[in-house]
Design a protein around this motif. Sequence first.
Motif, mmCIF file in Angstrom:
data_model
loop_
_atom_site.group_PDB
_atom_site.id
_atom_site.type_symbol
_atom_site.label_atom_id
_atom_site.label_comp_id
_atom_site.label_asym_id
_atom_site.label_seq_id
_atom_site.Cartn_x
_atom_site.Cartn_y
_atom_site.Cartn_z
ATOM 1 N N PHE A 20 -7.947 6.037 -6.270
ATOM 2 C CA PHE A 20 -9.133 5.323 -6.710
ATOM 3 C C PHE A 20 -8.932 3.828 -6.514
ATOM 4 C CE2 PHE A 20 -9.063 9.173 -9.217
ATOM 5 C CZ PHE A 20 -10.358 9.613 -9.107
ATOM 6 N N LEU A 21 -9.990 3.120 -6.160
ATOM 7 C CA LEU A 21 -9.938 1.668 -6.084
ATOM 8 C C LEU A 21 -10.375 1.106 -7.430
ATOM 9 C CD1 LEU A 21 -11.492 0.962 -2.574
ATOM 10 C CD2 LEU A 21 -9.097 0.841 -3.243
ATOM 11 N N VAL A 22 -9.605 0.153 -7.949
ATOM 12 C CA VAL A 22 -9.883 -0.482 -9.234
ATOM 13 C C VAL A 22 -9.667 -1.984 -9.087
ATOM 14 C CG1 VAL A 22 -9.259 1.554 -10.594
ATOM 15 C CG2 VAL A 22 -7.515 -0.122 -10.032
ATOM 16 N N THR A 23 -9.946 -2.733 -10.139
ATOM 17 C CA THR A 23 -9.695 -4.165 -10.165
ATOM 18 C C THR A 23 -8.414 -4.430 -10.939
ATOM 19 O OG1 THR A 23 -12.065 -4.599 -10.128
ATOM 20 C CG2 THR A 23 -10.663 -6.399 -10.817
ATOM 21 N N CYS A 24 -7.549 -5.254 -10.378
ATOM 22 C CA CYS A 24 -6.282 -5.592 -11.030
ATOM 23 C C CYS A 24 -6.553 -6.454 -12.263
ATOM 24 C CB CYS A 24 -5.390 -6.346 -10.048
ATOM 25 S SG CYS A 24 -3.829 -6.904 -10.767
ATOM 26 N N PRO A 25 -5.978 -6.106 -13.414
ATOM 27 C CA PRO A 25 -6.185 -6.910 -14.626
ATOM 28 C C PRO A 25 -5.461 -8.255 -14.561
ATOM 29 C CG PRO A 25 -4.652 -5.140 -15.067
ATOM 30 C CD PRO A 25 -5.178 -4.921 -13.680
ATOM 31 N N SER A 26 -4.520 -8.397 -13.653
ATOM 32 C CA SER A 26 -3.747 -9.628 -13.533
ATOM 33 C C SER A 26 -4.417 -10.658 -12.630
ATOM 34 C CB SER A 26 -2.349 -9.304 -13.009
ATOM 35 O OG SER A 26 -1.584 -10.472 -12.876
ATOM 36 N N CYS A 27 -4.898 -10.227 -11.448
ATOM 37 C CA CYS A 27 -5.435 -11.187 -10.474
ATOM 38 C C CYS A 27 -6.891 -10.926 -10.074
ATOM 39 C CB CYS A 27 -4.560 -11.208 -9.223
ATOM 40 S SG CYS A 27 -4.625 -9.679 -8.251
ATOM 41 N N ASN A 28 -7.503 -9.857 -10.580
ATOM 42 C CA ASN A 28 -8.899 -9.485 -10.303
ATOM 43 C C ASN A 28 -9.185 -9.150 -8.846
ATOM 44 O OD1 ASN A 28 -9.822 -9.608 -12.956
ATOM 45 N ND2 ASN A 28 -10.114 -11.817 -12.818
ATOM 46 N N HIS A 29 -8.195 -8.744 -8.072
ATOM 47 C CA HIS A 29 -8.398 -8.278 -6.709
ATOM 48 C C HIS A 29 -8.390 -6.747 -6.693
ATOM 49 C CE1 HIS A 29 -7.503 -12.405 -5.560
ATOM 50 N NE2 HIS A 29 -8.051 -12.107 -4.388
ATOM 51 N N TYR A 30 -8.788 -6.180 -5.551
ATOM 52 C CA TYR A 30 -8.788 -4.720 -5.420
ATOM 53 C C TYR A 30 -7.369 -4.172 -5.503
ATOM 54 C CZ TYR A 30 -13.588 -5.134 -3.850
ATOM 55 O OH TYR A 30 -14.928 -5.396 -3.786
ATOM 56 N N SER A 31 -7.240 -3.064 -6.206
ATOM 57 C CA SER A 31 -5.962 -2.387 -6.386
ATOM 58 C C SER A 31 -6.199 -0.891 -6.286
ATOM 59 C CB SER A 31 -5.374 -2.719 -7.757
ATOM 60 O OG SER A 31 -5.289 -4.115 -7.911
ATOM 61 N N LYS A 32 -5.121 -0.123 -6.291
ATOM 62 C CA LYS A 32 -5.241 1.330 -6.187
ATOM 63 C C LYS A 32 -4.568 2.023 -7.366
ATOM 64 C CE LYS A 32 -5.150 1.586 -1.169
ATOM 65 N NZ LYS A 32 -4.450 2.147 -0.008
ATOM 66 N N VAL A 33 -5.151 3.127 -7.779
ATOM 67 C CA VAL A 33 -4.517 4.055 -8.704
ATOM 68 C C VAL A 33 -4.322 5.332 -7.905
ATOM 69 C CG1 VAL A 33 -4.756 5.406 -10.810
ATOM 70 C CG2 VAL A 33 -5.520 3.035 -10.763
ATOM 71 N N ILE A 34 -3.068 5.769 -7.790
ATOM 72 C CA ILE A 34 -2.710 6.905 -6.947
ATOM 73 C C ILE A 34 -2.107 8.003 -7.806
ATOM 74 C CG2 ILE A 34 -1.317 7.636 -4.976
ATOM 75 C CD1 ILE A 34 -1.179 4.601 -4.258
ATOM 76 N N SER A 35 -2.564 9.235 -7.606
ATOM 77 C CA SER A 35 -1.989 10.379 -8.297
ATOM 78 C C SER A 35 -0.701 10.776 -7.594
ATOM 79 C CB SER A 35 -2.969 11.544 -8.278
ATOM 80 O OG SER A 35 -2.378 12.683 -8.841
ATOM 81 N N LEU A 36 0.366 10.966 -8.358
ATOM 82 C CA LEU A 36 1.656 11.343 -7.780
ATOM 83 C C LEU A 36 1.899 12.842 -7.828
ATOM 84 C CD1 LEU A 36 3.822 8.503 -9.323
ATOM 85 C CD2 LEU A 36 2.749 8.579 -7.078
ATOM 86 N N GLY A 37 0.980 13.566 -8.414
ATOM 87 C CA GLY A 37 1.120 15.023 -8.509
ATOM 88 C C GLY A 37 -0.192 15.681 -8.152
ATOM 89 N N ASP A 38 -0.557 16.706 -8.895
ATOM 90 C CA ASP A 38 -1.820 17.404 -8.699
ATOM 91 C C ASP A 38 -2.967 16.460 -9.081
ATOM 92 O OD1 ASP A 38 -3.975 19.117 -8.628
ATOM 93 O OD2 ASP A 38 -2.906 20.754 -9.590
ATOM 94 N N PRO A 39 -3.938 16.206 -8.189
ATOM 95 C CA PRO A 39 -5.009 15.253 -8.485
ATOM 96 C C PRO A 39 -6.065 15.765 -9.456
ATOM 97 C CG PRO A 39 -5.346 16.223 -6.345
ATOM 98 C CD PRO A 39 -4.016 16.725 -6.842
ATOM 99 N N SER A 40 -5.979 17.018 -9.874
ATOM 100 C CA SER A 40 -6.974 17.575 -10.775
ATOM 101 C C SER A 40 -6.871 16.939 -12.163
ATOM 102 C CB SER A 40 -6.789 19.087 -10.908
ATOM 103 O OG SER A 40 -7.651 19.586 -11.894
ATOM 104 N N PRO A 41 -8.002 16.542 -12.752
ATOM 105 C CA PRO A 41 -7.963 15.960 -14.093
ATOM 106 C C PRO A 41 -7.645 16.985 -15.176
ATOM 107 C CG PRO A 41 -10.218 16.214 -13.361
ATOM 108 C CD PRO A 41 -9.343 16.591 -12.197
ATOM 109 N N TYR A 42 -7.604 18.265 -14.809
ATOM 110 C CA TYR A 42 -7.351 19.317 -15.782
ATOM 111 C C TYR A 42 -5.873 19.673 -15.905
ATOM 112 C CZ TYR A 42 -12.297 19.631 -14.896
ATOM 113 O OH TYR A 42 -13.608 19.323 -14.734
ATOM 114 N N VAL A 43 -5.037 19.046 -15.101
ATOM 115 C CA VAL A 43 -3.602 19.307 -15.151
ATOM 116 C C VAL A 43 -2.963 18.278 -16.077
ATOM 117 C CG1 VAL A 43 -1.462 19.413 -13.817
ATOM 118 C CG2 VAL A 43 -3.585 20.254 -12.830
#
Length: 62
Positions: A20-43
């Motif tokens: 997912f693309l998000v905004t960095c709380p430190s510098c307000n630029h585009y950042s990423k949140v990456i799943s390191l395992g199963d991407p399902s929100p139910y896991v």
Amino acid sequence: MMKKTFRNQHRMLESFGYEFLVTCPSCNHYSKVISLGDPSPYVPRTSIRFVCTNCGMSKELT
């Protein structure tokens, strides 16, 4: 002329949730949140990593 349509090969929405693309709380630029395992929100207890390519801020959560 016919429009091109997206075909998802019968995949569920959560199978696209590995990045997912998000905004960095430190510098307000585009950042990423990456799943390191199963991407399902139910896991439960799936690890994710936050990475900002602008300022280098990085966090890992489970």
